[in-house]
Design an enzyme around this catalytic site. Structure first.
Site, short mmCIF file in Angstrom:
data_model
loop_
_atom_site.label_atom_id
_atom_site.label_comp_id
_atom_site.label_asym_id
_atom_site.label_seq_id
_atom_site.Cartn_x
_atom_site.Cartn_y
_atom_site.Cartn_z
N ARG A 240 0.83 -1.22 0.00
CA ARG A 240 0.00 0.00 0.00
C ARG A 240 0.87 1.26 0.00
O ARG A 240 0.48 2.30 -0.54
CB ARG A 240 -1.00 0.00 1.17
CG ARG A 240 -0.38 -0.04 2.54
CD ARG A 240 -1.43 0.06 3.65
NE ARG A 240 -0.84 -0.27 4.94
CZ ARG A 240 -1.26 0.20 6.10
NH1 ARG A 240 -2.30 1.00 6.14
NH2 ARG A 240 -0.66 -0.15 7.22
N ARG B 80 -1.66 -4.73 3.97
CA ARG B 80 -1.40 -3.80 5.06
C ARG B 80 0.03 -3.83 5.61
O ARG B 80 0.66 -2.78 5.71
CB ARG B 80 -2.40 -4.09 6.19
CG ARG B 80 -2.19 -3.28 7.43
CD ARG B 80 -3.19 -3.64 8.51
NE ARG B 80 -2.93 -2.90 9.74
CZ ARG B 80 -2.11 -3.31 10.69
NH1 ARG B 80 -1.47 -4.45 10.56
NH2 ARG B 80 -1.91 -2.58 11.77
N SER C 224 -5.24 5.04 5.83
CA SER C 224 -5.02 3.59 5.74
C SER C 224 -4.74 3.13 4.32
O SER C 224 -3.97 2.20 4.10
CB SER C 224 -6.24 2.82 6.25
OG SER C 224 -6.57 3.25 7.54
N GLU D 251 -19.51 3.26 0.16
CA GLU D 251 -18.68 2.72 -0.93
C GLU D 251 -19.42 2.60 -2.26
O GLU D 251 -18.84 2.80 -3.33
CB GLU D 251 -18.12 1.34 -0.53
CG GLU D 251 -17.11 1.38 0.61
CD GLU D 251 -17.76 1.45 1.99
OE1 GLU D 251 -19.00 1.36 2.08
OE2 GLU D 251 -17.03 1.59 2.99
N PHE E 47 -14.53 -4.24 1.60
CA PHE E 47 -15.65 -3.35 1.26
C PHE E 47 -15.74 -3.11 -0.25
O PHE E 47 -16.83 -3.06 -0.82
CB PHE E 47 -15.50 -2.01 1.99
CG PHE E 47 -15.27 -2.15 3.47
CD1 PHE E 47 -16.03 -3.04 4.22
CD2 PHE E 47 -14.30 -1.42 4.12
CE1 PHE E 47 -15.83 -3.18 5.58
CE2 PHE E 47 -14.09 -1.56 5.48
CZ PHE E 47 -14.84 -2.44 6.22
N ASP F 231 -7.25 -7.14 13.21
CA ASP F 231 -8.64 -6.69 12.99
C ASP F 231 -9.61 -7.86 12.88
O ASP F 231 -10.82 -7.70 13.05
CB ASP F 231 -8.74 -5.83 11.73
CG ASP F 231 -8.33 -4.38 11.99
OD1 ASP F 231 -8.28 -3.99 13.17
OD2 ASP F 231 -8.05 -3.66 11.02
N HIS G 66 -5.45 -3.95 2.54
CA HIS G 66 -5.87 -4.81 3.65
C HIS G 66 -6.47 -6.13 3.17
O HIS G 66 -7.47 -6.62 3.72
CB HIS G 66 -6.83 -4.08 4.58
CG HIS G 66 -6.19 -2.96 5.35
ND1 HIS G 66 -5.57 -1.91 4.72
CD2 HIS G 66 -6.04 -2.74 6.67
CE1 HIS G 66 -5.09 -1.07 5.63
NE2 HIS G 66 -5.35 -1.55 6.82
#
Lengths: 279, 298
Positions: free
Chosen positions: B5, B162, B32, B53, B78, B112, B104
Site C-alpha cells: 500500500r 497492510r 489507511s 462505498e 468493502f 482486525d 488490507h
C-alpha cells in the site's frame, strides 16, 4: 436540435412518443409500460426544449448529460431520441431484440449517447454525481440531469448519492423524480416508506420544486429555475403511471408488463382520439 | 521492508504531478489506503466519499466517463465485495476507466480479524468481464503496477496489503506477463502477492521453479503452460480462499491445456484475530508447508 416552443407542439410530440412506446412494447412482447407513458411529457420537454444537445454531435463535450437512473423506463427515452433525430424511428421496433442498440435496459456500451448503463437501481444517481464533479473540475458549464424514480429511493445508494451532491454543493446537478407512486409490488406507500420526500431532500441540503409532470408550462419553468439554483435541485414531477391509456393509468400491475396486440390496438385508438383534442 | 500500500501511496502522487486527469476517492480510509499525501498535494482532485462505498464507485464511473482517471480505494472487504453490483454495472459493463486499488487484503491484515481480512476479492473480480486483476508482490512491484494500470484503458483491480513485507529481487512489470523468479526441476510453485516471498524461499529449498503470477486476469497462459509442461507437479499458494483465486485460475487453465498434478494452498474458511505470522500458519501459508507440499509424492 429540433426545438418546439409552443405547448401545443410539445403536446403533439408527447402524444407521438406515447404511441411509439405502445408500438415498440407490443412488438417487443415484454417491457415496462406504465413508467414510460407517465414520463412522456417530461422527456418531450427535455429533448425538444430544455436540454442542450445535438443529435448530430451526440457526444459533444458541452452537451447537457441526461442519465436515466431508473433504466427500465428506457422506451420513453428511446422514442424521444428517435423523434429528436438520434436514429431512424423504425429502429424503435428493435427494442429488446438480439443485437439491438436499444437494449432492454440502457447500455452506454451499445449506444454511447445513453451516457451510462442503468437498470440496477440506485446507480445512475451516483454516476450523475461523478459527472457533475467532473464538469466542476473542468470548469464546464453544462448541466447533469438525472431522472430517478420513487421506487429507486428505497435503495440506500440513492441516498448516498443525494448526500454526496449536497456535500459538494453541486449546483450543476438536476434530478427529476418520476413520482408515479407505483413499483412492482404495489403502490409505493404500501411497499416502503418514502415520504416526506421534499423534507428529506431539504435536509440533505438540496432545493426542491414540486410540479405536475404533465403540465408543460410547469416542467419548462421548473427546469429554468433549476438551472439557476445554487444547490443541487430536485424537481419532483408528480405523474400518472400509464398516462393516456385508460386501462393502464394508476395500475401498478402495468409497471412491468407490455400490452398484447389487442391491448395495444385499444391503447393506440385512445391516444389517437386524444391527439385530435390537443390545442 | 515496506508495504504494497505504501508503494501505491508513493506512485499515485508521482503520477498525478504530470497527469492532471488522475483523481482519487476514499471512503473514510484516506490514511489507511495511503492517499493522505495525494489529498495534501492535490486537494481539488481528491474526493472524500464518507463511509458510502457504493456511491463512491458510481462517482468514479461518472468521473471516468467524462475523461478522468479515478483511483478508488478502500479495504478489499468493502470494495469490491460490498459494492459488487455497482462495479459490475456502472464500471465493467461500460468499460469505464476506473482503477480500484484496495488494501488490507488477506489474513496478513492481522489483528482486525475476519471481518477485515478480504479472502474472496480475487474470485469475485476474476468473474467480472472487462476487469483486469493485479496482485503485486512487494512495494516495488506495487509502484510499477500502479504506473502500468494508469496507462491501460479500462477497469483494473489492484489487490494490496497492510503490513510491511520483504522486498523481492527487482522484477520488470507488464500486465498479464508472469515473472519467473527461479528455474528448478520437477516442481513449479506459482504464487501472487507478498506470499511470493515464502514461495521463493521454499523454491530454493526444493529446487522448484517459482513463478510470480501477479496478473490473475488476463492470466499468462503461455508462461504457465510452458512450465507446467516441464513439471511433474504444480503447487499454488495464495493469501485468499482456496476456491476461485489463483489456485482456481491455474486449475482452470491447466485442466483445459495441460493437466498436471496440482496442489493448492490457500485459506479455507474465515480468518481470525492474530499476528500475520500466526494466521499464515493457520492456513499453511508458510515456507515449511510449501516445502512439504512440494515434496509430497501424491
Amino acid at each position: 436540435m429540433k426545438k418546439l416552443d409552443s405547448i401545443k407542439d410539445l403536446k403533439l410530440m408527447a402524444n407521438t412518443i406515447r404511441q411509439d412506446i405502445i408500438r415498440m412494447l407490443a412488438r417487443a412482447g415484454s417491457g415496462h409500460s406504465a413508467g414510460p407513458l407517465g414520463m412522456a411529457d417530461v422527456f418531450t420537454a427535455l429533448y425538444f426544449n430544455v436540454l442542450k444537445h445535438d443529435p448530430k454531435k451526440p457526444l459533444a463535450s458541452n452537451r447537457d448529460r441526461l442519465i436515466l437512473s431508473n433504466g427500465h423506463i428506457c422506451p420513453v427515452r428511446y422514442a424521444a431520441m428517435a423523434r429528436a433525430g438520434y436514429f431512424p424511428v423504425k429502429e424503435l421496433s428493435t427494442l429488446r431484440k438480439y443485437r439491438s442498440r436499444l437494449q432492454g435496459h440502457p447500455s452506454r456500451r451499445n449506444f454511447p449517447p445513453l451516457e451510462a448503463a442503468t437498470g440496477s437501481l440506485g446507480q445512475g444517481v451516483c454516476i450523475a454525481v461523478g459527472m457533475a464533479l467532473a464538469a466542476k473540475l473542468d470548469k464546464k458549464k453544462h448541466f447533469i440531469c438525472c431522472i430517478t424514480s420513487d421506487g429507486e429511493h428505497d435503495e440506500g445508494s440513492t441516498w448516498e448519492a443525494v448526500n454526496a451532491a449536497g456535500k459538494y454543493k453541486l449546483d450543476n446537478l438536476i434530478f427529476i423524480l418520476d413520482r408515479n407512486h407505483i413499483q412492482i409490488c404495489g403502490f409505493t406507500k404500501n411497499v416502503w416508506p418514502l415520504e416526506p420526500l421534499k423534507a428529506k431532500y431539504k435536509a440533505f441540503n438540496w432545493n426542491v420544486i414540486v410540479i405536475n409532470g404533465h403540465d408543460f408550462r410547469q416542467i419548462l419553468d421548473a427546469v429554468k429555475k433549476a438551472k439557476k439554483s445554487k444547490k443541487p435541485i430536485i424537481i419532483i414531477a408528480n405523474v400518472i403511471p400509464g398516462k393516456g391509456v385508460s386501462f393502464m393509468e394508476n395500475k401498478y400491475e402495468w409497471h412491468g408488463k407490455a400490452p398484447d396486440e389487442k391491448q395495444a390496438e385499444q391503447a393506440l385508438s385512445e391516444l389517437i382520439q386524444e391527439r385530435a383534442k390537443i390545442r | 521492508m515496506k508495504s504494497t500500500r505504501d508503494g501505491y501511496g508513493e506512485m499515485i502522487v508521482e503520477l498525478a504531478k504530470k497527469n492532471k486527469s488522475i483523481v482519487a476517492l476514499s471512503a473514510d480510509l484516506t490514511p489507511s489506503v495511503r492517499l493522505e499525501n495525494f489529498k495534501k498535494k492535490f486537494p481539488e482532485r481528491f474526493f472524500q466519499c464518507g463511509v458510502a462505498e457504493a456511491n463512491m464507485i458510481g462517482m468514479a464511473a461518472g468521473l471516468a466517463l467524462d475523461g478522468k482517471i479515478p483511483f478508488v480505494s478502500s479495504f478489499a472487504v468493502f470494495v469490491p465485495n460490498r459494492c459488487l453490483d455497482h462495479i459490475r454495472q456502472s464500471v465493467c459493463y461500460t468499460d469505464a476507466n476506473v482503477k480500484i486499488v484496495s488494501t488490507h487484503a488477506g489474513v496478513i491484515t492481522g489483528p482486525d480479524g475476519a471481518t477485515h481480512q478480504a479472502l474472496e476479492d480475487i474470485a469475485v473480480m476474476r468473474a467480472l468481464p472487462n476487469m483486469k486483476v493485479v496482485v503485486p508482490c512487494d512495494f516495488d512491484q506495487a509502484k510499477k503496477a500502479v504506473k502500468a494500470i494508469t496507462k491501460t484503458k479500462g477497469p483494473v483491480y489492484v489487490r494490496l496489503t497492510r503490513p510491511k513485507t520483504p522486498g523481492l529481487p527487482k522484477q520488470s512489470f507488464k500486465i498479464g506477463k508472469a515473472n519467473v523468479l527461479r528455474k528448478g526441476k520437477d516442481v513449479t510453485i506459482i504464487a501472487c502477492g507478498p506470499i511470493v516471498y515464502e514461495a521463493l524461499e521454499a523454491g530454493k529449498k526444493v529446487n522448484a521453479t517459482v513463478i510470480n503470477c501477479h496478473t490473475l486476469d488476463p492470466i499468462d497462459k503461455a508462461t504457465i503452460v510452458k512450465y507446467a509442461k516441464k513439471s511433474k507437479k504444480i503447487v499454488t499458494i495464495e493469501d485468499h480462499q482456496i476456491r476461485g483465486g489463483l489456485g482456481g485460475a491455474i486449475a482452470e487453465l491447466l485442466g483445459e491445456n495441460h493437466p498436471v498434478k496440482l496442489k493448492r494452498i490457500g485459506a479455507d474458511g474465515f480468518g481470525e484475530s492474530g499476528s500475520p505470522e500466526e494466521l499464515k500458519k493457520k492456513f499453511g501459508l508458510t515456507v515449511s508447508n510449501i516445502t512439504r507440499t512440494c515434496r509430497l509424492k501424491k
